[in-house]
Each structure stands twice: as structure tokens, then as C-alpha cells.
Design a protein around this motif. Sequence first.
Motif, PDB file in Angstrom:
ATOM      1  N   UNK A  80      -3.507 -58.850 119.212  1.00  0.00           N
ATOM      2  CA  UNK A  80      -3.154 -58.677 117.795  1.00  0.00           C
ATOM      3  C   UNK A  80      -4.250 -57.984 116.966  1.00  0.00           C
ATOM      4  N   UNK A  81      -5.489 -58.516 116.954  1.00  0.00           N
ATOM      5  CA  UNK A  81      -6.513 -57.828 116.146  1.00  0.00           C
ATOM      6  C   UNK A  81      -6.866 -56.447 116.695  1.00  0.00           C
ATOM      7  N   UNK A  83       2.990 -68.178 121.534  1.00  0.00           N
ATOM      8  CA  UNK A  83       2.709 -66.803 121.941  1.00  0.00           C
ATOM      9  C   UNK A  83       1.742 -66.786 123.124  1.00  0.00           C
ATOM     10  N   UNK A 115       7.565 -72.132 124.982  1.00  0.00           N
ATOM     11  CA  UNK A 115       7.292 -72.215 126.414  1.00  0.00           C
ATOM     12  C   UNK A 115       7.116 -73.659 126.898  1.00  0.00           C
ATOM     13  N   UNK A 167       9.148 -75.512 130.234  1.00  0.00           N
ATOM     14  CA  UNK A 167       8.528 -76.121 131.397  1.00  0.00           C
ATOM     15  C   UNK A 167       8.847 -77.598 131.532  1.00  0.00           C
ATOM     16  N   UNK A 192       3.526 -65.921 112.998  1.00  0.00           N
ATOM     17  CA  UNK A 192       2.859 -67.176 113.353  1.00  0.00           C
ATOM     18  C   UNK A 192       3.466 -68.406 112.681  1.00  0.00           C
ATOM     19  N   UNK A 219       2.683 -60.579 108.165  1.00  0.00           N
ATOM     20  CA  UNK A 219       2.698 -60.749 109.617  1.00  0.00           C
ATOM     21  C   UNK A 219       2.362 -62.176 110.009  1.00  0.00           C
ATOM     22  N   UNK A 246      -0.817 -61.667 123.935  1.00  0.00           N
ATOM     23  CA  UNK A 246      -0.324 -61.227 122.644  1.00  0.00           C
ATOM     24  C   UNK A 246      -1.327 -61.544 121.541  1.00  0.00           C
ATOM     25  N   UNK A 247      -1.833 -62.790 121.562  1.00  0.00           N
ATOM     26  CA  UNK A 247      -2.725 -63.225 120.486  1.00  0.00           C
ATOM     27  C   UNK A 247      -4.059 -62.490 120.533  1.00  0.00           C
ATOM     28  N   UNK A 248      -4.486 -62.179 121.760  1.00  0.00           N
ATOM     29  CA  UNK A 248      -5.735 -61.442 121.926  1.00  0.00           C
ATOM     30  C   UNK A 248      -5.553 -59.987 121.487  1.00  0.00           C
ATOM     31  N   UNK A 284       0.314 -69.306 128.380  1.00  0.00           N
ATOM     32  CA  UNK A 284       0.411 -69.861 127.037  1.00  0.00           C
ATOM     33  C   UNK A 284      -0.743 -70.837 126.827  1.00  0.00           C
ATOM     34  N   UNK A 291      -8.204 -63.312 111.898  1.00  0.00           N
ATOM     35  CA  UNK A 291      -8.150 -62.034 112.614  1.00  0.00           C
ATOM     36  C   UNK A 291      -7.999 -60.873 111.657  1.00  0.00           C
ATOM     37  N   UNK A 292      -7.628 -61.162 110.413  1.00  0.00           N
ATOM     38  CA  UNK A 292      -7.469 -60.095 109.431  1.00  0.00           C
ATOM     39  C   UNK A 292      -6.132 -59.392 109.513  1.00  0.00           C
ATOM     40  N   UNK A 293      -5.113 -60.071 110.060  1.00  0.00           N
ATOM     41  CA  UNK A 293      -3.800 -59.427 110.063  1.00  0.00           C
ATOM     42  C   UNK A 293      -3.109 -59.736 108.735  1.00  0.00           C
TER      43      UNK A 293
END
Lengths: 342, 305
Positions: A124-125, A116, B300, B304, B221, B216, A120-122, A160, B210-212
Motif C-alpha cells: 500500500x505505501x 488483507x 480469512x 479457515x 480498512x 482509502x 497487500x498491506x506492505x 494473513x 502509512x500516509x494513505x
Amino acid sequence: MTTEQRGTTDDRLLSVRDLKVTFLSRHGSALAVKGVDFDLARGKVLAIVGESGCGKSATAMSLMHLLPRRSARIEGRMLLRGSDIGALSEAEMNDVRGKHMAIIFQEPMTSLNPLLTIGYQLGEPIRYHLGLDRAATQRRAIELIDLVGIPAAVQIMRSYPHQLSGGMRQRVMIAMALSCDPDILIADEPTTALDVTIQAQIIELLRRIQRRTGMSVIIITHDLGVVSEFADEVIVMYAGRVVESGSVYEVLEDPRHPYTNGLLASIPDIDDEGERLQTIPGNVPNPRTVTEGCWFHPRCVRKGERCEREVPTLATVEAASRRQVACFHPVEHNELRELSDG
Amino acid sequence: MLGYLWRRLRYLPVSLLLVLFMTFSVLRLTGNPIDIYLDMNRTPEQVEALTQKLHLDRPLVVQFGIYLRDVVKGDFGESLQFGVPALEVVLDRLGNTLQLVGVALGLAVVLGIAGGAVAALRRDRLADVVISFLAVLGQSMPSFWLGILLIQFFALRLGWLPTSGQGGVAHIVLPALTLAAYLIPNFILITRTGVIETFNEQFVLTARAKGIPSVRVLLVHVLPNTLNPILSFLGLQLGKLIGGSIITESIFAWPGIGRLMVSSIFQRDIPVVIAAICIMCIAIVLANLLVDIALSMLDPRIREA
């Protein structure tokens, strides 16, 4: 154990009482944290110091409920603003994690999801806890990247993790931790995996942000240089127990526990050229083994007969200050920091 | 991304050339074509005419060249059974096979990944033991046997589903399930291992910190990071899947390329067999390309490389 003072002028943000962490495995259980107490005041920086395996990371991870449930048992109370977060379910804890308490880890190279983008990762929270829309999330994320001192924020958002260096990734981790303005930031050896020059930058960054936001920080480290630069209070852990606590100035200038004394003595002094480096003989005991008496006594130069029978409890040594030591034979005031040659 | 695609596509013509070379060799190695095309009562005139038509009087290399030229034009010769171009016969059935393989693949992905994820999340509990047991059992069960068992139980005893043939949605359930059984056990086991391993990754800890919500964490992830081995496995197993479709189509009388191929072999309808093999090989090569594209879209670092 103290009674909770609710409704009074209490600047304690977090109070940990009798925290115990037991790791369960097929080979039996190991008590890694054996009843730890500490308080964290609003806006203060608390350092937890100790050798590898002394339970400092287990303490931090248990505060965040991040230890695996199937293999770690946590006991004791963790009061965040007076309410016990130790009893929260995983779902309830999700409202605390990332929002009120955030954590950064030792290993920035593997702490980000490789599939990701940073953006995106930043985001998320931010999306999840603050409920911002896409555009506002993006703005907030860019703001955070600027805050942690990464140039070209817009470009970084699209990058990334593998395209960034370790220092950059740790900055991203810090940005992520700060995204919802947490009350407490836990930094679990944030600089251990980084180059020395980057280490100083990261600590400086943390200090600057802490001053600006006024959040409380728990920094876990074995680097006493970091402690003296950054922390207000310090607790020294040995074999799952707190052996000494107090203000950074008191503890570093005037260590009372022989272990703290030994840690300080093992910092090389640039003036003592050619002198042999001081070490504390022996190793941290395996948490599975049981030691009679004080856990430090096998390595201690000051041990007496009582140390082999009884476990010393943490007690206030000077009425005037809050500093505490768990030792029957504490180092005397201004006694030379020295270890036997044995 | 475009560069990656180009590097992948470069190999496509080489793969196809190899496929055509193999089919040509097999065609020539299985005996004199005259014996296949003409019966015992042939006249020398007929033999001469066919030799001319098939260019059998020319060197092999030239024959291969002519064969290539014809194939590129889509000319595999006329079907001996149907009297129409062989390619037409095959393409007529292609849709049916793609439908069957597509549904089977969808079933395998959904059931395999869901089963593996549940087993991983309930590790060492009852659900894991049952799912893992079924997966190992399924892995050891030949598909023709499974197909017959399914017909016996769901079609004959319970009467819920038709035994064979093509019709509505009900007709595709049993053959698709039988074909999917080639992949599901491995999908389950690979996903289970992948999910367990990925849960130990530091970035999953970051996501939790992160508390998700845990759903999710799993979907965003964990699972995407387990897809790489699943997709790679799928790429390797495509040939097996196509092979499986031949057996499955035969059991369930599904009018696809596989069944056509089997009946054409019995009828000695060589042009149709060759056309079917070529189309299947092209399908496998293209499907592998799709797998590669999917992998590069997912990761990704592959894009590359």
C-alpha cells in the motif's frame, strides 16, 4: 528558544520546540506533554525514556499527527528540515507520513488489518508514495520482507496477519515502515509486547537496518538496556517534561537528575544477590492534578525547599557537553547511585 | 474454501427436509383436505376418487413419503384457481419478487452503509443527529404505514411516481423503498457503531501512519471490517424481508409471490400456498448460504475455521 539557522550547515533533521499536548475530555483537559524541546540529527538514534504515562508516546504520536483531532490539542513547532509540519493539514501530512517519517507501534498483534494479506498491506505505501506498478511493488515488498529477516517471502506475501506470530508481525510492521526509505523511524515501545528472546532480535534488526540505511530513529522505551545498546542520545521524560538529556554514555554513566538516577538504580544487579530491588517510591502524577513546584519533588530524595515552590527549567550543566538537566539539586559527579531507605 | 462450502452445504438437505415436514404438517393440521377441495354438494364417488388421488387412505408416514416424492419431482398438485400445476404459477411470479427484493436490498445496503458511515464520521454533529434520529424513527415505523404514507406523498400529492402495479423503473421505486425500510434503520445503526469502533482499532492507526488518503482508509480498512455484523444481521433478517415482501406486494399490487400467496389463501388454493411457502423457504436457505459465503470471502479467519 533558538532561532532557525537556515542555509547553514545544519545536521538537524527534526527540531521540536515547546511541544505541548493537551487531551480534552468531558471531565476536563489534561496537559500530557508540557513543552518539550529536542533535536534529532541525521543518522542518529534518539531514545525517549520514562515511566508509563510520562508523555513519551503522546510526543511520538503528535509528531505523526496520529492523535485524534477531536480529543487532542497539539501546540508548538515541529520542524522537519526547517519546515514546520505541525501546521500541515491532514492531506498534506499524508505526504510526510510513511514517506519521510514512519512509525511502528507497541502492539504488533493488532497493528495489521485482519482482512488483507501481508503483501497487500506492505504494498500500500509503496504504490501510494512511490507510484510503482504492481510488479515493481511486489518486488519491493519481497525485498523488504527479506530485509527484515522473514524466510519464504513469497509465501508470507499471501499470508494473513493471524497466521503470523507476534515477532513476525512486528517484523512486517518494520518492513512496512521502511518501505519508502523514511528519513525518520519512530519506534514506540517496539518490543514491549514481545517475548524476551524476540525483543533482542527486533532491537538487533532495528540497529542493523539503521546502520545500513543511515536513517534517524526515535525509540521510545522504558527499557534502559535497549537505550544503552541502540541509542546515541537520550532524553528522560517525567510527567510531560524533559528532566534530563544528553548522550547515552553521559546520561547512563553519570545521571544528574534524581529521577534518572532512580531509574538506573532500579535495574536489578545480578551481583547483588538477595538484595531488595530498588524502586522509586510513589507514582507518576496524574496529569489532571496540579503539583506546585517540581513535579518530581513528592518522590524525590534530594528535594529542598525551593523544589516545592518553583519549576526547574532544563539547563546546561557542563559547558563542554550538550547535556541538560532540570533540577535545583542535581546528583553530583560520581555520587553513588543510591536511594534513601524511606 | 471448498471445504468450508462443503461443510455449509451439508446442512442444506436437512433444512429443506424440515421445511417440507412443516408444510406437510400444516397442510394436514388445517382440516380434512376433502372439505377444502370439494364443496357441500359432493357425491360419495367424488370423495372416493379424491381420497384415492391424494392417498388419504394410506398411513401419514406413507403420505409424507409420497408428498416428498412429488415435491422432489416438482409436483405440488394443480392450482385450484388456475387449473395449471401450482409450482408453475409460483415460479411465474418468482422473478417479480426477486426483482423487488433485489432492488430493496441494494437500496438498503447503499443507503444504510452510506448513512451509517456519514453519521459515524460526523459523530455528534448535525448530520449524525439527523441520520440517527431518522434511523430510530424508521425502526419504529410499520412498513404498511410507511408504504401508505409514501403513496400519499409521492404518488398522490406530488404525482411523481405511480401508486401501484408493475411497469417501468418508476413502478419499483416506492415498493422497493418500503421494503428496504425494514433494513435501512438497522443497517445505519450497525454501520455507525461499527465504523466508530473500527476507527479505534490499532490497524486503522497503522493505515493512517502509512500516509494513505483518508477516503482509502475508510473504504479499504474501516468499512470492510464493519461488514461482518451487517452481513450477519442481514442473514438473520432475510425471513423478515420475505415476510415484508408479502405486505409490500399487497400494498403496491406488485405481482410477486407474496401477493399470490395472500390471494391464494383467500381463494383456499392450498397447493399454490404450499408451493409458495416451499419456494420462499428454499430462497431463505439459499440466501443464508450466500451470506455465509460472502462472510467467508470477506474474512480469512472464517474461511479457515
